[in-house]
Design an enzyme around this catalytic site. Sequence first.
Site, PDB file in Angstrom:
ATOM      1  N   SER A 116       0.850  -1.208   0.000  1.00 50.94           N
ATOM      2  CA  SER A 116       0.000   0.000   0.000  1.00 50.94           C
ATOM      3  C   SER A 116       0.876   1.245   0.000  1.00 50.94           C
ATOM      4  CB  SER A 116      -0.918   0.001   1.222  1.00 50.94           C
ATOM      5  OG  SER A 116      -0.129   0.000   2.399  1.00 50.94           O
ATOM      6  N   TYR A 121       8.000  -2.332   3.315  1.00 49.01           N
ATOM      7  CA  TYR A 121       8.504  -3.708   3.252  1.00 49.01           C
ATOM      8  C   TYR A 121       9.995  -3.869   2.983  1.00 49.01           C
ATOM      9  CZ  TYR A 121       3.626  -5.019   3.489  1.00 49.01           C
ATOM     10  OH  TYR A 121       2.337  -5.197   3.914  1.00 49.01           O
ATOM     11  N   PHE A 403      -3.488  -8.878  -5.541  1.00 50.38           N
ATOM     12  CA  PHE A 403      -4.082  -9.612  -4.419  1.00 50.38           C
ATOM     13  C   PHE A 403      -3.854  -8.874  -3.112  1.00 50.38           C
ATOM     14  CE2 PHE A 403       0.061 -11.187  -5.730  1.00 50.38           C
ATOM     15  CZ  PHE A 403       0.812 -11.103  -4.573  1.00 50.38           C
TER      16      PHE A 403
HETATM   17  C1  LIG Z   1       1.662  -0.627   7.585  1.00 43.72           C
HETATM   18  C2  LIG Z   1       1.267  -1.110   8.972  1.00 43.72           C
HETATM   19  C3  LIG Z   1       0.805  -2.567   8.873  1.00 43.72           C
HETATM   20  C4  LIG Z   1       2.500  -1.020   9.877  1.00 43.72           C
HETATM   21  O1  LIG Z   1       2.174  -1.603  11.118  1.00 43.72           O
HETATM   22  P1  LIG Z   1       2.940  -1.193  12.475  1.00 43.72           P
HETATM   23  O2  LIG Z   1       2.592  -2.237  13.491  1.00 43.72           O
HETATM   24  O3  LIG Z   1       2.685   0.207  12.800  1.00 43.72           O
HETATM   25  O4  LIG Z   1       4.457  -1.374  12.033  1.00 43.72           O
HETATM   26  P2  LIG Z   1       5.721  -1.520  13.013  1.00 43.72           P
HETATM   27  O5  LIG Z   1       5.411  -0.833  14.314  1.00 43.72           O
HETATM   28  O6  LIG Z   1       6.145  -2.933  13.091  1.00 43.72           O
HETATM   29  O7  LIG Z   1       6.787  -0.678  12.212  1.00 43.72           O
HETATM   30  C5  LIG Z   1       8.044  -1.194  11.866  1.00 43.72           C
HETATM   31  C6  LIG Z   1       8.811  -0.108  11.154  1.00 43.72           C
HETATM   32  O8  LIG Z   1       8.135   0.184   9.920  1.00 43.72           O
HETATM   33  C7  LIG Z   1       7.894   1.601   9.839  1.00 43.72           C
HETATM   34  N1  LIG Z   1       6.623   1.793   9.162  1.00 43.72           N
HETATM   35  C8  LIG Z   1       5.446   1.310   9.527  1.00 43.72           C
HETATM   36  N2  LIG Z   1       4.500   1.668   8.643  1.00 43.72           N
HETATM   37  C9  LIG Z   1       5.114   2.413   7.698  1.00 43.72           C
HETATM   38  C10 LIG Z   1       4.674   3.073   6.524  1.00 43.72           C
HETATM   39  N3  LIG Z   1       3.396   3.062   6.174  1.00 43.72           N
HETATM   40  N4  LIG Z   1       5.589   3.723   5.778  1.00 43.72           N
HETATM   41  C11 LIG Z   1       6.883   3.746   6.157  1.00 43.72           C
HETATM   42  N5  LIG Z   1       7.356   3.138   7.266  1.00 43.72           N
HETATM   43  C12 LIG Z   1       6.479   2.470   8.033  1.00 43.72           C
HETATM   44  C13 LIG Z   1       7.832   2.040  11.302  1.00 43.72           C
HETATM   45  O9  LIG Z   1       8.092   3.405  11.431  1.00 43.72           O
HETATM   46  C14 LIG Z   1       8.891   1.182  11.927  1.00 43.72           C
HETATM   47  O10 LIG Z   1      10.160   1.771  11.657  1.00 43.72           O
HETATM   48  P3  LIG Z   1      11.393   1.651  12.676  1.00 43.72           P
HETATM   49  O11 LIG Z   1      11.645   0.185  12.858  1.00 43.72           O
HETATM   50  O12 LIG Z   1      12.484   2.368  11.979  1.00 43.72           O
HETATM   51  O13 LIG Z   1      10.919   2.288  13.942  1.00 43.72           O
HETATM   52  C15 LIG Z   1       0.142  -0.235   9.575  1.00 43.72           C
HETATM   53  O14 LIG Z   1       0.576   1.099   9.597  1.00 43.72           O
HETATM   54  C16 LIG Z   1      -1.178  -0.318   8.847  1.00 43.72           C
HETATM   55  O15 LIG Z   1      -2.011  -1.172   9.161  1.00 43.72           O
HETATM   56  N6  LIG Z   1      -1.395   0.582   7.856  1.00 43.72           N
HETATM   57  C17 LIG Z   1      -2.666   0.631   7.111  1.00 43.72           C
HETATM   58  C18 LIG Z   1      -2.920  -0.629   6.283  1.00 43.72           C
HETATM   59  C19 LIG Z   1      -1.775  -0.905   5.321  1.00 43.72           C
HETATM   60  O16 LIG Z   1      -1.332  -0.011   4.613  1.00 43.72           O
HETATM   61  N7  LIG Z   1      -1.289  -2.155   5.323  1.00 43.72           N
HETATM   62  C20 LIG Z   1      -0.241  -2.602   4.442  1.00 43.72           C
HETATM   63  C21 LIG Z   1      -0.863  -3.254   3.274  1.00 43.72           C
HETATM   64  S1  LIG Z   1       0.285  -3.696   2.018  1.00 43.72           S
END
Ligand SMILES: CC(C)(COP(=O)(O)OP(=O)(O)OC[C@H]1O[C@@H](n2cnc3c(N)ncnc32)[C@H](O)[C@@H]1OP(=O)(O)O)[C@@H](O)C(=O)NCCC(=O)NCCS
Length: 403
Positions: A116, A121, A403
């Site tokens: 997204s 990743y 997907f």
């Molecule tokens: C993306 C998502 C799953 C991340 O979950 P989270 O539990 O907050 O992630 P974490 O706490 O494990 O973060 C790990 C690292 O990733 C980074 N990170 C998390 N989301 C990020 C994003 N959207 N963009 C950039 N960096 C991100 C964090 O800052 C953290 O960095 P650090 O290790 O340097 O501190 C969450 O923000 C979410 O549900 N977003 C909306 C749905 C979505 O976009 N899902 C992905 C679908 S492909």
Amino acid sequence: MDVEIRTIAPQEFEAYIDALNAGFGGHTRPEDIERERMVAEIDRCIAALDGSEIVGGASAASFTMTVPGGSIRAAGVTGVAVKPTHRRQGINSALMRRQLDDVRANGEPLAILYASEGGIYGRFGYGLGSFHCSMDVGREHTAFVRGYRSSGRTRLLDREDALAAMRPLYDRVRADRPGWIELDPTWFAYRFAETHWGEDRKWFYAVHEGADGLDAYAVYRIEHGKSGDHRNGLAVEEVQASSAQAHADMWRYLFDVDLIERITAWNRPIDDPLLHVLQEPDRLRLRIKDALWVRPVDVPKSLEARRYTTEGRTTIEVRDLFCPWNEGRYLVEGGPDGASCATTDAEPDLVMSVNELGAAYLGGVSFRQLHRAGRVQEERPGGLARADAMFGWDPAPWCPFVF
Ligand SMILES: CC(C)(COP(=O)(O)OP(=O)(O)OC[C@H]1O[C@@H](n2cnc3c(N)ncnc32)[C@H](O)[C@@H]1OP(=O)(O)O)[C@@H](O)C(=O)NCCC(=O)NCCS
């Protein structure tokens, strides 16, 4: 906060989908649950629980994906989300840890996903391995190059007949292009489901028949303008064709539907032949977007599963902080008929992290391109060119199913 990471029980599926949906800002409808149930692999649905509340999750699908010259088992990572109340506390990192360990234990050499947001990743070893593009063209700018003659006939089918007719064609063309995913009838019905996360989707299904039978299909909908003005849009969901003639015929049909001002599509390959069929490709207003992210989970198995454009050998040093079992130097020897990959002590030609190896894996991103971005080191003169001659592939990778 203590968060438990574990696979869900079947009776938790609804709560699991609801939590993921909340993570994407949606409200779950019963039809969303039913649609997801069609393809869900419960033992691959990993949840994060705060007490008894599911606060996040990550799923995987057991896919087979086309790679250059062959195919590979790949975990299709999907439904990754954490509720807004629980973000930036390491929950997704814990989910990704568990998921990649499971993928490895499951013997899948590769994990793939659509992101997204591009920043999520990379830290888990995924590299951007394919792109796709959207287009938006005015109907008056859809003239074809000289020499085109239409052929065959086009028919509209209802959904059920269309899916049955379309899937064999999807399967026929799947083997030719890296990035395609095998879809059994259930997955194919899921892909064209009429409900999708709070949205109802009704499409027209057009099939084209040439001398050898069905050779193209198009799935599209008409977006109606303000009532009465007939300035409609035609939004293409998917077009597939098994020959150049069928491809041109199918697009000619779509461009010639009456009462349409603009034709749009959101997921086309970056080497779409349409660029060379239209007199004015500029009018397509192509916009490139990142598509498949690729993560080798087992480096040697991944590299042995594909074929190489030219016969050659290259030694690659791979760095992999998140999955350290991949770290090492690999000698890849291969060509159009097969490949081997083994660890070696030899000096490397190239040094990169597993992200860049994933990016180059499907043959659409070159090591030279990554080198120019400062992401691949060349340790021996000519190493980049030699590796690119092996890894580069035509056509460009493309996955029509997001997907
Ligand atoms: C993306 C998502 C799953 C991340 O979950 P989270 O539990 O907050 O992630 P974490 O706490 O494990 O973060 C790990 C690292 O990733 C980074 N990170 C998390 N989301 C990020 C994003 N959207 N963009 C950039 N960096 C991100 C964090 O800052 C953290 O960095 P650090 O290790 O340097 O501190 C969450 O923000 C979410 O549900 N977003 C909306 C749905 C979505 O976009 N899902 C992905 C679908 S492909």
